[in-house]
Design an enzyme around this catalytic site. Sequence first.
Site, short mmCIF file in Angstrom:
data_model
loop_
_atom_site.label_atom_id
_atom_site.label_comp_id
_atom_site.label_asym_id
_atom_site.label_seq_id
_atom_site.Cartn_x
_atom_site.Cartn_y
_atom_site.Cartn_z
N TYR A 33 0.97 -0.88 -0.30
CA TYR A 33 0.03 -0.37 0.06
C TYR A 33 0.95 1.39 0.21
O TYR A 33 1.94 1.35 0.14
CB TYR A 33 -0.95 0.12 1.30
CG TYR A 33 -0.23 0.32 2.61
CD1 TYR A 33 0.68 -0.96 3.04
CD2 TYR A 33 -0.21 1.70 3.08
CE1 TYR A 33 1.03 -0.23 4.12
CE2 TYR A 33 0.36 1.76 5.00
CZ TYR A 33 1.08 1.09 4.89
OH TYR A 33 1.08 1.36 6.51
N LYS A 38 6.18 -1.62 1.99
CA LYS A 38 5.64 -1.49 2.16
C LYS A 38 4.21 -2.22 2.26
O LYS A 38 3.26 -1.88 1.52
CB LYS A 38 5.07 -0.03 2.13
CG LYS A 38 4.07 0.72 3.02
CD LYS A 38 4.33 2.26 2.14
CE LYS A 38 3.14 2.95 3.29
NZ LYS A 38 3.38 3.11 4.70
N GLU A 79 11.91 2.40 13.97
CA GLU A 79 10.58 3.35 13.39
C GLU A 79 9.57 3.38 15.06
O GLU A 79 9.54 2.60 15.46
CB GLU A 79 10.68 3.46 12.11
CG GLU A 79 10.05 1.90 11.99
CD GLU A 79 9.87 1.58 10.29
OE1 GLU A 79 10.24 2.58 9.86
OE2 GLU A 79 9.89 0.45 9.87
N LEU A 131 11.37 1.35 7.12
CA LEU A 131 10.99 2.00 6.17
C LEU A 131 11.00 2.97 5.41
O LEU A 131 11.11 3.68 6.28
CB LEU A 131 9.03 1.83 6.09
CG LEU A 131 8.48 2.81 4.60
CD1 LEU A 131 7.95 1.06 4.05
CD2 LEU A 131 6.55 3.10 4.88
N1 PDD Z 1 2.86 4.80 7.81
N2 PDD Z 1 7.40 4.10 9.10
C1 PDD Z 1 5.76 2.67 9.11
C2 PDD Z 1 6.56 1.61 9.58
C3 PDD Z 1 5.15 3.80 8.39
O1 PDD Z 1 4.36 3.19 8.06
C4 PDD Z 1 5.50 4.73 7.64
C5 PDD Z 1 3.76 5.73 6.71
C6 PDD Z 1 6.09 5.31 7.62
C7 PDD Z 1 6.00 7.46 7.04
O2 PDD Z 1 6.43 6.64 5.84
P1 PDD Z 1 6.03 8.25 4.83
O3 PDD Z 1 6.74 9.26 5.77
O4 PDD Z 1 6.37 7.63 3.54
O5 PDD Z 1 4.55 8.24 5.11
C8 PDD Z 1 7.66 5.29 8.08
C9 PDD Z 1 1.80 5.04 6.70
C10 PDD Z 1 1.34 7.17 7.36
C11 PDD Z 1 0.34 4.78 7.22
O6 PDD Z 1 0.43 3.34 7.31
O7 PDD Z 1 -0.31 5.20 7.67
#
Ligand code: PDD
Length: 285
Positions: A33, A148, A181, A206
């Site tokens: 996703y 992801k 993270e 991620l």
């Molecule tokens: N989550 N780490 C994890 C485990 C994440 O699921 C996300 C993003 C990030 C930050 O990534 P980005 O800057 O590309 O949004 C880091 C999204 C927002 C979610 O699962 O809703």
Amino acid sequence: MSRIAYVNGQYLPHRMAHVHIEDRGYQFADGVYEVVTVSSGKLIDEAGHLDRLWRSLGELKIAAPMKREPLKFVMREVIRRNSIFDGIIYMQVTRGVAPRDHPFPDNTAPALVMTAKRLSIPKAAKKAEEGVSVITLPDIRWARRDIKSVSLLPNILAKQEAKDKGAYEAFMVDDAGMVTEGSSTNAWIVDQDGKIITRETSNSILAGITRAALLRELEEKGLEVEIRNFSVDELQNAREVFLTSSTSYVLPVVKVDDHVIGNGHPGSISLNLRGIYQDFMTSGS
Ligand code: PDD
């Protein structure tokens, strides 16, 4: 106005939008996703999100549901049909529908679902003004956190534990005591010397698109960042802590477990970086 979802070629009101009971996303979490920010009607870092989507699909050997240009069209159509000005797009690609069996099915088309949702800017601004708290937890996820994947059980358990403890986020910690993270965010600290630190990307976290955009902005401005692992001890004793994601942007953290960070209010560097990221959203993408 009813919310509209895109499901495998059709734009449908949510109440009529369904996926098959044998979708492999439903049965095996066999899918990936992306969450893309929409700010003032613009998609933020669209190319970065699409690159990462293609990479995730490639790592799992799932075919792309369509080429990039038509997908970009669908994203815009979902924004338009839902009248989104500030919000997010959620898109999910699974390996598709097939009788339940562990190996990849032959000749099955991937399934694509896309939804959009508004975000409240005043609510987000208030959170940033006050700062949020985080807890730390052992990282119990698999070894390919760079993908992801929609398989998010450890992440939702961590987020729920944070919520139960009155915290906004859970930062996860590897076996060596180093912070990986957040359950849905990337983690950053500012040490007592004012140095900005965030973990390097690898299979352990991620590669956040917000993290990458902020790093680019900092480099452009000549602000130094140390890309390295940091420990729970460094986190709890940091001068400042903040997190980044497509839904949180840059969000100051004022408490980690029982440790108050700084004076318990968002630090000046975190707030400055939030401003830099917001300027990037307004002008940069
Ligand atoms: N989550 N780490 C994890 C485990 C994440 O699921 C996300 C993003 C990030 C930050 O990534 P980005 O800057 O590309 O949004 C880091 C999204 C927002 C979610 O699962 O809703």
